[in-house]
Design a protein around this motif. Structure first.
Motif, short mmCIF file in Angstrom:
data_model
loop_
_atom_site.label_atom_id
_atom_site.label_comp_id
_atom_site.label_asym_id
_atom_site.label_seq_id
_atom_site.Cartn_x
_atom_site.Cartn_y
_atom_site.Cartn_z
N UNK A 122 0.83 -1.21 0.00
CA UNK A 122 0.00 0.00 0.00
C UNK A 122 0.86 1.27 0.00
N UNK A 123 1.81 1.33 -0.92
CA UNK A 123 2.59 2.55 -1.13
C UNK A 123 1.76 3.43 -2.05
N UNK A 124 0.84 4.18 -1.44
CA UNK A 124 -0.25 4.82 -2.17
C UNK A 124 0.21 5.77 -3.27
N UNK A 125 1.34 6.45 -3.09
CA UNK A 125 1.75 7.42 -4.11
C UNK A 125 2.06 6.74 -5.44
N UNK A 178 10.62 5.93 3.87
CA UNK A 178 10.27 5.07 2.74
C UNK A 178 9.63 5.88 1.61
N UNK A 179 8.95 6.98 1.95
CA UNK A 179 8.35 7.82 0.91
C UNK A 179 9.42 8.57 0.12
N UNK A 180 10.48 8.98 0.78
CA UNK A 180 11.56 9.66 0.05
C UNK A 180 12.24 8.70 -0.91
N UNK A 181 12.40 7.45 -0.49
CA UNK A 181 13.00 6.43 -1.37
C UNK A 181 12.12 6.18 -2.58
N UNK A 182 10.82 6.09 -2.35
CA UNK A 182 9.90 5.86 -3.46
C UNK A 182 9.84 7.06 -4.40
N UNK A 183 9.92 8.26 -3.83
CA UNK A 183 9.93 9.46 -4.67
C UNK A 183 11.16 9.44 -5.59
N UNK A 245 11.80 21.62 -10.93
CA UNK A 245 10.39 21.48 -10.57
C UNK A 245 10.26 21.17 -9.09
N UNK A 246 9.12 21.58 -8.53
CA UNK A 246 8.85 21.37 -7.11
C UNK A 246 7.57 20.57 -6.95
N UNK A 247 7.67 19.47 -6.24
CA UNK A 247 6.49 18.67 -5.91
C UNK A 247 6.09 18.99 -4.47
N UNK A 248 4.90 19.50 -4.29
CA UNK A 248 4.39 19.77 -2.95
C UNK A 248 3.79 18.50 -2.37
N UNK A 249 4.35 18.07 -1.26
CA UNK A 249 3.90 16.91 -0.50
C UNK A 249 4.18 15.59 -1.22
N UNK A 250 5.37 15.07 -1.02
CA UNK A 250 5.74 13.79 -1.64
C UNK A 250 4.95 12.63 -1.03
N UNK A 251 4.22 12.88 0.04
CA UNK A 251 3.38 11.88 0.68
C UNK A 251 2.00 11.78 0.03
N UNK A 252 1.67 12.73 -0.83
CA UNK A 252 0.43 12.72 -1.61
C UNK A 252 0.49 13.94 -2.52
N UNK A 253 1.20 13.80 -3.65
CA UNK A 253 1.53 14.93 -4.53
C UNK A 253 0.35 15.87 -4.73
N UNK A 254 0.49 17.12 -4.27
CA UNK A 254 -0.59 18.09 -4.41
C UNK A 254 -0.45 18.90 -5.70
N UNK A 255 0.76 19.41 -5.93
CA UNK A 255 1.04 20.14 -7.17
C UNK A 255 2.45 19.82 -7.64
N UNK A 271 -3.21 18.19 -8.48
CA UNK A 271 -3.70 16.86 -8.15
C UNK A 271 -5.19 16.74 -8.49
N UNK A 272 -5.59 15.67 -9.16
CA UNK A 272 -7.02 15.48 -9.43
C UNK A 272 -7.81 15.35 -8.13
N UNK A 273 -9.09 15.65 -8.20
CA UNK A 273 -9.94 15.50 -7.03
C UNK A 273 -9.92 14.05 -6.56
N UNK A 274 -9.84 13.83 -5.25
CA UNK A 274 -9.77 12.48 -4.73
C UNK A 274 -10.60 12.36 -3.45
N UNK A 275 -10.85 11.12 -3.04
CA UNK A 275 -11.52 10.89 -1.76
C UNK A 275 -10.50 11.15 -0.65
N UNK A 276 -9.46 10.31 -0.60
CA UNK A 276 -8.32 10.53 0.30
C UNK A 276 -7.01 10.24 -0.42
N UNK A 277 -7.09 9.60 -1.57
CA UNK A 277 -5.91 9.12 -2.26
C UNK A 277 -5.71 7.62 -2.09
#
Length: 326
Positions: A122-125, A178-183, A245-255, A271-277
Motif C-alpha cells: 500500500x505505497x499509495x503514491x 520510505x516515501x523519500x526512497x519511493x519518490x 520542478x517542485x512537488x508539494x507533499x511527496x506523501x500525496x503529490x498536491x502540485x 492533483x485530481x480531485x480524490x476521496x483521500x488518495x
C-alpha cells in the motif's frame, strides 16, 4: 466481480482512513474488521457500518466472503499477519513499509505466488495519477536533463509509541523515509551506483532522523531526509539543466510546479480531485484480482523488494538491527 468485498485488519488511525475511503467507493463493499480486541472491532464496525466484527485475526482469515484484506498493523507484525491471511486464502493489500526487511518481503511474496493470490504494498503514491504526471513532465524535457533531487519528509511524531520501539520496527526510515526512497525511485529509477547515509538515533536505539545520498549510474544524485522530530516542507525538488520542478507533499503529490532557467513558473499540474488518495490502490487491487494477478503493476513485487533492500542497506550502514533480526 461486481463489488470488491473488503476486510480490514487492525483498527488504528490508518485503518480508519481506509475505512472512511472504502465507504465512499461505489465499487467496494466493506464487510468485516478484525482486532485482537472484540470490543475495539465492534466499536470500529459501528462507526463505519461494517456488518462483521471479529475479535481475532484468524476469524478474518477464514472469512471466505472477503475478496481483499487490508493489513494495517505495525510493520513488525506484517509478515506474520500477511502469512495468516494468505494461508486462509485471502488476497492482501499490506501497508508500508511492507515488511521489516527484504528477507521477510520475499517470504511473503513467495507464499502469495504459491497460493496464486494477490499481495500488494500500500505505497499509495505509486498508484496515484500524479506519479505518472511527474514522470511525463521529466520525460518531456521541461527542465532539461534532471541531475539532482532532494526530498524531505518529517513529522512531529517522536511521541508515538510504536515509532520509537525497536520491537515494533520503529524509526523514521520505515515509516516516513520510505516515501523519500519511493519518490527518488519514481523520478530517477533504481540504478544506484553508491549510497551513503548518516543518522541520529533515539534513546531507544531507532533512527530519529537521517540523511541519505544516492549516486546513480548515469550521474544523477538524490539527497533524502527524514525525521520523527521536526516538521518538514514535505517537498521533493528535481533540478535540471534547463530549470527545476517542485512537488508539494511527496506523501500525496498536491502540485507539480515547473520553473525555467530564469526561475519563472512555466507550468503547474494540480492533483485530481480524490476521496483521500487511498482509493487508487484499492481500485488497482480490484483490477489485479479480476485479472488473476499476484501483483499490481503500479507497485510490483520486484520494486517492493528493491525498496526494502535499500532500507536494509541504509540500516546496515548505521548498524541498526531490530530485535527480530538478531
Amino acid at each position: 466481480m461486481k463489488k470488491l468485498r473488503a476486510g480490514i485488519l487492525s483498527t488504528g488511525n490508518i485503518a480508519a482512513t481506509m475505512a472512511g475511503t472504502m465507504m465512499q467507493m461505489e465499487e467496494v463493499e466493506l464487510c468485516a474488521v478484525a482486532s485482537r480486541s472484540l470490543e475495539k472491532a465492534q466499536a470500529f464496525a459501528g462507526k463505519y457500518q461494517i456488518p462483521r466484527a471479529y475479535g481475532s485475526y484468524e476469524e478474518l482469515a477464514k472469512d471466505e466472503e472477503i475478496d481483499l484484506v487490508y493489513v494495517a498493523t505495525p510493520m513488525s507484525e506484517h509478515c506474520s499477519n500477511v502469512r495468516m491471511m494468505l494461508e486462509g486464502g485471502r488476497n492482501v493489500l499490506c501497508e508500508k513499509a511492507f515488511a521489516v526487511n527484504e528477507a521477510e518481503a520475499k517470504e511473503m511474496i513467495a507464499l502469495a505466488r504459491e497460493k496464486g493470490l494477490l499481495l500488494a504494498e500500500a505505497m499509495w503514491v505509486r498508484y496515484m495519477p500524479m506519479a505518472k504526471t511527474l514522470q511525463e513532465v521529466l520525460a518531456s524535457g521541461a527542465i532539461g536533463t534532471p541531475y539532482t533531487l532532494t526530498a524531505n519528509l518529517a513529522y512531529l511524531i517522536s511521541n508515538v509509541p510504536r515509532l520509537i520501539q525497536p520491537e515494533l520496527a520503529g524509526g523514521a526510515l520505515l515509516d516516513v523515509g520510505v516515501y523519500t526512497l519511493n519518490f527518488a525511485s519514481i523520478a530517477f529509477g533504481d540504478e544506484i551506483a553508491s549510497m551513503d547515509s548518516t543518522v541520529i538515533l533515539t534513546d531507544t536505539g531507532v533512527d530519529a532522523q537521517s540523511s541519505t545520498t544516492f549516486v546513480y549510474k548515469d550521474g544523477k544524485m538524490a539527497i533524502l531526509n527524514s525525521s520523527l522530530r521536526v516538521l518538514s516542507d514535505r517537498q521533493g525538488i528535481i533540478y535540471g539543466s534547463k530549470g527545476f520542478l517542485v512537488v508539494e507533499n511527496i506523501n500525496n503529490f498536491e502540485t507539480i510546479t515547473v520553473y525555467n532557467e530564469k526561475r519563472e513558473v512555466t507550468a503547474v499540474y494540480q492533483r485530481p480531485e480524490q476521496i483521500t488518495g487511498y482509493e487508487y490502490q484499492v481500485r488497482a487491487c480490484k483490477m489485479a484480482i479480476e485479472e488473476g494477478k499476484c501483483e499490481c503493476p503500479e507497485m510490483t513485487h520486484e520494486e517492493t523488494c528493491r525498496i526494502m533492500a535499500q532500507m536494509d542497506a541504509i540500516r546496515k550502514k548505521w548498524g541498526l538491527k531490530y530485535p527480530s533480526e538478531k
